[in-house]
Design an enzyme around this catalytic site. Structure first.
Site, short mmCIF file in Angstrom:
data_model
loop_
_atom_site.label_atom_id
_atom_site.label_comp_id
_atom_site.label_asym_id
_atom_site.label_seq_id
_atom_site.Cartn_x
_atom_site.Cartn_y
_atom_site.Cartn_z
N SER A 128 0.89 -1.06 -0.36
CA SER A 128 0.12 -0.11 -0.07
C SER A 128 1.13 1.40 0.15
CB SER A 128 -1.14 -0.19 1.49
OG SER A 128 -2.11 1.19 1.01
N ASP A 133 -11.71 0.16 0.74
CA ASP A 133 -11.05 -1.21 0.34
C ASP A 133 -12.09 -0.50 -1.74
OD1 ASP A 133 -10.20 -4.19 -0.12
OD2 ASP A 133 -11.99 -4.56 -0.72
N HIS A 166 -7.58 -5.46 -1.32
CA HIS A 166 -6.81 -3.92 -1.02
C HIS A 166 -5.92 -4.62 0.95
CE1 HIS A 166 -3.93 -0.58 -0.86
NE2 HIS A 166 -3.93 -0.26 0.55
#
Length: 327
Positions: A176, A272, A306
């Site tokens: 991320s 998400d 994610h």
């Protein structure tokens, strides 16, 4: 690109825990035994340490680059203390969020994933929303994560552990926000890292009207900088361009590049959905530019949204070991 513990299925590594986990590892107990990492180097001073675990060693530093005392976990190979060998290093970055820190990858099972692997893994603090950058402004004191990681921590690691202090001895990876940081550092510091990996990390700050750059500003203002920002309002355009991986495609030449993104984020979870939709679109654009430039890369589109995918990290680690200089 802030919180990394979305899914609940057992097959997914989760960044669970928080302050209590960090305290458990990095509390007040400091070993009295002599340490190879006891001296100040490159602006760092060790203020806390734990070296009783045979593999996972912990340090906390005082540094002028950061207005508090950031920490790092250094995960050693199983045979580090007996082999006398020199090892390659993976710098592994956490994502953003109030529960994300130097402990994230340990909570996610990094010890098991690297068992028997001849590599040192360095996992530093990067701020709740530090974005692996030196901010344009801060109302909470210095938060210069780029300076801390590149100018201070990397030389400190190489001065205190048996590592290859060279291009072919280093890899950088992250999830991320940390995947963005890995892509950024690999391009901005071309000769530092021979392998770069982004697990659900965004490679483009400007696409979709600058969605990621705006999110970096908003999240950092709220979580780290008390209204300060990474890129300024209005943006410092030169800084955005300097940090933007997709604007520096040539700087990935002669490196191993590994990318992962999810194709089916949870449609009823706005966080998400928005995060991984932006990541996937950005990675597709990035891959197309790498293809146009004739730069090899390995990329994967996986079901889900994610979150960290352990099978992809394992595959990535095997590729890292193949690319770097052998222990």
């Amino acid at each position: 690109m802030l919180s990394e513990h979305r899914p609940t299925r057992r097959s997914v590594l989760r960044a669970v825990g928080g302050v209590s986990a960090a305290v458990a590892l990095g509390g007040a107990s400091v070993l009295a035994a002599a340490s190879p990492a006891g001296a100040a180097d490159d602006g760092l001073r060790v203020v806390d340490r734990r070296e009783d675990d045979p593999r996972m060693w912990y340090y906390r530093f005082a540094t002028d680059a950061i207005g508090w005392e950031p920490a790092v976990n250094v995960l050693l190979p199983d045979d580090y203390h007996s082999s006398g060998r020199t090892y390659p290093v993976l710098y592994l970055f956490h994502g953003g969020g109030t529960d994300q820190d130097f402990m994230t990858w340990d909570r996610a099972g990094i010890r098991e994933l690297t068992a028997g692997k001849p590599i040192i893994v360095v996992m530093p603090d990067g701020g709740h929303a530090g974005w692996y950058s030196n901010p344009v402004s801060s109302n909470t004191g210095p938060r210069n994560w780029e300076t801390f990681h590149i100018a201070q921590l990397l030389p400190w690691v190489e001065a205190n552990f048996r590592t290859y202090a060279e291009f072919d001895g280093r890899a950088v990876a992250g999830f991320s926000m940390g995947g963005f940081g890995a892509l950024k550092y690999a391009a901005k510091y071309y000769g530092h890292f021979a392998s770069v990996s982004a697990h659900s990390g965004p490679p483009s700050l400007r696409r979709d009207l600058g969605a990621v750059a705006h999110w970096a500003n908003v999240s950092s203002a709220a979580l780290d900088l008390a209204g300060g920002t990474i890129y300024g309002e209005p943006w410092d355009e030169a800084k955005v361009s300097a940090d933007n991986p997709i604007e520096h495609i040539e700087r990935y030449r002669d490196k191993r590049v590994f990318l992962v993104a999810g194709t089916s984020p949870n449609p009823v979870d706005p966080f998400d959905l928005l995060n991984e939709t932006e990541v996937l679109a950005g990675q597709r654009e990035f891959r197309a530019k790498l293809d146009e430039a004739g730069i090899p890369h390995e990329s994967h589109e996986q079901p889900g949204g994610h979150f960290i995918r352990p099978e992809m990290f394992t595959r990535d680690l095997d590729g890292i070991l193949e690319r770097l200089r052998k222990a």
